[in-house]
Design a protein around this motif. Structure first.
Motif, PDB file in Angstrom:
ATOM      1  N   VAL A  29       0.803  -1.224   0.000  1.00 47.64           N
ATOM      2  CA  VAL A  29       0.000   0.000   0.000  1.00 47.64           C
ATOM      3  C   VAL A  29       0.837   1.275   0.000  1.00 47.64           C
ATOM      4  CG1 VAL A  29      -1.948  -1.169   1.090  1.00 47.64           C
ATOM      5  CG2 VAL A  29      -0.364   0.140   2.508  1.00 47.64           C
ATOM      6  N   LEU A  30       2.116   1.163   0.349  1.00 51.04           N
ATOM      7  CA  LEU A  30       3.131   2.219   0.306  1.00 51.04           C
ATOM      8  C   LEU A  30       3.065   3.271   1.405  1.00 51.04           C
ATOM      9  CD1 LEU A  30       3.507   2.787  -3.529  1.00 51.04           C
ATOM     10  CD2 LEU A  30       4.885   1.343  -2.029  1.00 51.04           C
ATOM     11  N   CYS A  31       1.922   3.724   1.775  1.00 50.65           N
ATOM     12  CA  CYS A  31       1.796   4.817   2.741  1.00 50.65           C
ATOM     13  C   CYS A  31       1.725   4.270   4.174  1.00 50.65           C
ATOM     14  CB  CYS A  31       0.538   5.614   2.416  1.00 50.65           C
ATOM     15  SG  CYS A  31       0.118   6.873   3.620  1.00 50.65           S
ATOM     16  N   HIS A  32       2.477   4.899   5.076  1.00 53.41           N
ATOM     17  CA  HIS A  32       2.518   4.469   6.477  1.00 53.41           C
ATOM     18  C   HIS A  32       1.123   4.447   7.107  1.00 53.41           C
ATOM     19  CE1 HIS A  32       3.516   4.263  10.729  1.00 53.41           C
ATOM     20  NE2 HIS A  32       2.850   5.382  10.900  1.00 53.41           N
ATOM     21  N   ASP A  33       0.376   5.535   6.964  1.00 55.07           N
ATOM     22  CA  ASP A  33      -0.946   5.610   7.588  1.00 55.07           C
ATOM     23  C   ASP A  33      -1.871   4.529   7.042  1.00 55.07           C
ATOM     24  OD1 ASP A  33      -0.200   7.739   9.212  1.00 55.07           O
ATOM     25  OD2 ASP A  33      -0.884   9.246   7.764  1.00 55.07           O
ATOM     26  N   ASP A  34      -1.819   4.298   5.722  1.00 53.91           N
ATOM     27  CA  ASP A  34      -2.639   3.245   5.119  1.00 53.91           C
ATOM     28  C   ASP A  34      -2.220   1.876   5.642  1.00 53.91           C
ATOM     29  OD1 ASP A  34      -3.968   5.197   3.665  1.00 53.91           O
ATOM     30  OD2 ASP A  34      -2.817   4.846   1.831  1.00 53.91           O
ATOM     31  N   ALA A  35      -0.908   1.659   5.753  1.00 53.74           N
ATOM     32  CA  ALA A  35      -0.413   0.379   6.262  1.00 53.74           C
ATOM     33  C   ALA A  35      -0.880   0.145   7.696  1.00 53.74           C
ATOM     34  CB  ALA A  35       1.116   0.325   6.174  1.00 53.74           C
ATOM     35  N   ASP A  36      -0.853   1.186   8.518  1.00 58.04           N
ATOM     36  CA  ASP A  36      -1.349   1.050   9.893  1.00 58.04           C
ATOM     37  C   ASP A  36      -2.828   0.676   9.913  1.00 58.04           C
ATOM     38  OD1 ASP A  36       0.911   1.400  11.417  1.00 58.04           O
ATOM     39  OD2 ASP A  36       0.514   3.497  11.902  1.00 58.04           O
ATOM     40  N   ASP A  37      -3.622   1.342   9.062  1.00 59.47           N
ATOM     41  CA  ASP A  37      -5.056   1.035   8.995  1.00 59.47           C
ATOM     42  C   ASP A  37      -5.291  -0.410   8.557  1.00 59.47           C
ATOM     43  OD1 ASP A  37      -5.586   3.642   9.757  1.00 59.47           O
ATOM     44  OD2 ASP A  37      -6.124   4.319   7.729  1.00 59.47           O
ATOM     45  N   VAL A  38      -4.579  -0.836   7.512  1.00 61.41           N
ATOM     46  CA  VAL A  38      -4.742  -2.198   7.016  1.00 61.41           C
ATOM     47  C   VAL A  38      -4.305  -3.203   8.084  1.00 61.41           C
ATOM     48  CG1 VAL A  38      -3.970  -3.869   5.279  1.00 61.41           C
ATOM     49  CG2 VAL A  38      -4.567  -1.532   4.583  1.00 61.41           C
ATOM     50  N   LEU A  39      -3.190  -2.925   8.771  1.00 65.94           N
ATOM     51  CA  LEU A  39      -2.719  -3.826   9.821  1.00 65.94           C
ATOM     52  C   LEU A  39      -3.763  -3.968  10.926  1.00 65.94           C
ATOM     53  CD1 LEU A  39      -0.436  -5.615  10.948  1.00 65.94           C
ATOM     54  CD2 LEU A  39       0.496  -3.559  12.039  1.00 65.94           C
ATOM     55  N   GLN A  40      -4.380  -2.868  11.279  1.00 68.21           N
ATOM     56  CA  GLN A  40      -5.431  -2.928  12.295  1.00 68.21           C
ATOM     57  C   GLN A  40      -6.573  -3.833  11.816  1.00 68.21           C
ATOM     58  OE1 GLN A  40      -7.083   0.878  13.408  1.00 68.21           O
ATOM     59  NE2 GLN A  40      -8.233   0.000  15.085  1.00 68.21           N
ATOM     60  N   ASN A  41      -6.963  -3.694  10.549  1.00 64.79           N
ATOM     61  CA  ASN A  41      -8.017  -4.549   9.996  1.00 64.79           C
ATOM     62  C   ASN A  41      -7.594  -6.019   9.986  1.00 64.79           C
ATOM     63  OD1 ASN A  41      -9.654  -2.345   9.572  1.00 64.79           O
ATOM     64  ND2 ASN A  41      -9.110  -2.120   7.428  1.00 64.79           N
ATOM     65  N   VAL A  42      -6.308  -6.256   9.703  1.00 65.53           N
ATOM     66  CA  VAL A  42      -5.788  -7.627   9.716  1.00 65.53           C
ATOM     67  C   VAL A  42      -5.957  -8.230  11.106  1.00 65.53           C
ATOM     68  CG1 VAL A  42      -3.670  -9.014   9.604  1.00 65.53           C
ATOM     69  CG2 VAL A  42      -4.175  -7.332   7.802  1.00 65.53           C
ATOM     70  N   PHE A  43      -5.564  -7.491  12.127  1.00 65.79           N
ATOM     71  CA  PHE A  43      -5.665  -8.049  13.483  1.00 65.79           C
ATOM     72  C   PHE A  43      -7.111  -8.196  13.942  1.00 65.79           C
ATOM     73  CE2 PHE A  43      -1.063  -6.912  14.076  1.00 65.79           C
ATOM     74  CZ  PHE A  43      -0.648  -8.235  14.159  1.00 65.79           C
ATOM     75  N   ILE A  44      -8.001  -7.376  13.452  1.00 64.46           N
ATOM     76  CA  ILE A  44      -9.429  -7.574  13.741  1.00 64.46           C
ATOM     77  C   ILE A  44      -9.891  -8.894  13.122  1.00 64.46           C
ATOM     78  CG2 ILE A  44     -11.762  -6.730  13.213  1.00 64.46           C
ATOM     79  CD1 ILE A  44     -10.567  -3.853  13.513  1.00 64.46           C
ATOM     80  N   LYS A  45      -9.473  -9.142  11.854  1.00 60.69           N
ATOM     81  CA  LYS A  45      -9.846 -10.400  11.203  1.00 60.69           C
ATOM     82  C   LYS A  45      -9.203 -11.599  11.892  1.00 60.69           C
ATOM     83  CE  LYS A  45     -11.478  -8.987   6.846  1.00 60.69           C
ATOM     84  NZ  LYS A  45     -11.792  -9.398   5.530  1.00 60.69           N
ATOM     85  N   VAL A  46      -7.978 -11.435  12.346  1.00 57.99           N
ATOM     86  CA  VAL A  46      -7.310 -12.520  13.070  1.00 57.99           C
ATOM     87  C   VAL A  46      -8.087 -12.823  14.343  1.00 57.99           C
ATOM     88  CG1 VAL A  46      -5.227 -13.137  14.376  1.00 57.99           C
ATOM     89  CG2 VAL A  46      -5.020 -12.131  12.086  1.00 57.99           C
ATOM     90  N   TRP A  47      -8.431 -11.800  15.106  1.00 53.22           N
ATOM     91  CA  TRP A  47      -9.191 -11.993  16.350  1.00 53.22           C
ATOM     92  C   TRP A  47     -10.507 -12.706  16.066  1.00 53.22           C
ATOM     93  CZ3 TRP A  47      -8.831 -12.107  21.430  1.00 53.22           C
ATOM     94  CH2 TRP A  47     -10.003 -12.067  22.182  1.00 53.22           C
ATOM     95  N   ASN A  48     -11.219 -12.237  15.034  1.00 60.27           N
ATOM     96  CA  ASN A  48     -12.518 -12.830  14.708  1.00 60.27           C
ATOM     97  C   ASN A  48     -12.405 -14.247  14.149  1.00 60.27           C
ATOM     98  OD1 ASN A  48     -13.956 -10.573  15.562  1.00 60.27           O
ATOM     99  ND2 ASN A  48     -13.861  -9.621  13.548  1.00 60.27           N
ATOM    100  N   GLY A  49     -11.269 -14.566  13.517  1.00 59.91           N
ATOM    101  CA  GLY A  49     -11.145 -15.865  12.876  1.00 59.91           C
ATOM    102  C   GLY A  49     -10.259 -16.860  13.581  1.00 59.91           C
ATOM    103  N   ILE A  50      -9.691 -16.465  14.695  1.00 57.83           N
ATOM    104  CA  ILE A  50      -8.717 -17.330  15.375  1.00 57.83           C
ATOM    105  C   ILE A  50      -9.329 -18.656  15.823  1.00 57.83           C
ATOM    106  CG2 ILE A  50      -8.897 -16.583  17.779  1.00 57.83           C
ATOM    107  CD1 ILE A  50      -5.787 -16.236  17.620  1.00 57.83           C
ATOM    108  N   ASP A  51     -10.603 -18.657  16.153  1.00 55.88           N
ATOM    109  CA  ASP A  51     -11.272 -19.899  16.554  1.00 55.88           C
ATOM    110  C   ASP A  51     -11.386 -20.875  15.383  1.00 55.88           C
ATOM    111  OD1 ASP A  51     -11.723 -19.159  19.227  1.00 55.88           O
ATOM    112  OD2 ASP A  51     -13.530 -18.044  18.664  1.00 55.88           O
ATOM    113  N   ASP A  52     -11.414 -20.343  14.162  1.00 54.29           N
ATOM    114  CA  ASP A  52     -11.588 -21.178  12.969  1.00 54.29           C
ATOM    115  C   ASP A  52     -10.269 -21.643  12.359  1.00 54.29           C
ATOM    116  OD1 ASP A  52     -14.370 -20.825  13.162  1.00 54.29           O
ATOM    117  OD2 ASP A  52     -14.271 -18.965  12.011  1.00 54.29           O
TER     118      ASP A  52
END
Length: 169
Positions: A29-52
């Motif tokens: 994504v190249l931009c630091h702020d965008d990368a931080d936002d995407v990383l946050q979304n990744v960890f939300i998906k990890v939290w929601n999917g960790i049981d699966d």
């Protein structure tokens, strides 16, 4: 998995993988702020999917798959949104050099511009192979494609990047 086990597992994943995933995302994504936002979304998906998570692949492969998919989804959404921001008219190299978090020189900025000019799949394959030093077998699992196709994508990406760099030096 009960909530305590889930929390402990998640709390072990975040510090272990945050930086690796951040840089994998940032190269897409190249931009630091965008990368931080995407990383946050990744960890939300990890939290929601960790049981699966079923251990059919390595944990790192599962995490990278989520990060790559979130990054590509972000880029698709960004392309679909009309932006009046004048900075979008700047080259990738110029935007990176203006980014307070970018600590490279002009050649590194041009390299990132060359990589950014690649189609999404080639860019992801190049980044995972070159920067993250992943084996083709790992990338194959992550992107669910053949190793032969990945090798071809990487080879084509290298040729395009080399041509871009020669043209812009």
């Amino acid at each position: 998995m009960d909530m305590t086990e889930k929390r402990k597992l998640f709390e072990s994943i975040v510090p272990q993988y945050s930086e690796k995933l951040y840089w994998a995302i940032r190269r897409i994504v190249l931009c630091h702020d965008d990368a931080d936002d995407v990383l946050q979304n990744v960890f939300i998906k990890v939290w929601n999917g960790i049981d699966d998570f079923q251990n059919r692949s390595k944990l790192s492969t599962w995490l990278y798959r989520i990060a790559v998919n979130e990054s590509l989804d972000f880029l698709r959404r960004k392309r679909n949104v009309a932006s009046l921001d004048m900075s979008d008219n700047l080259s990738v190299a110029n935007r990176l050099e203006a980014d307070q978090y970018f600590d490279g020189d002009r050649v590194q900025a041009l390299l990132q511009e060359a990589i950014a000019s690649l189609p999404d799949v080639q860019r992801v394959v190049f980044n995972l192979r070159y920067y993250d030093e992943m084996k083709y077998s790992e990338i194959s699992q992550l992107l669910e494609t053949s190793e032969g196709a990945l090798k071809a994508s990487y080879h084509i990406a290298v040729k395009k990047i080399t041509a871009f760099m020669k043209e812009h030096q």
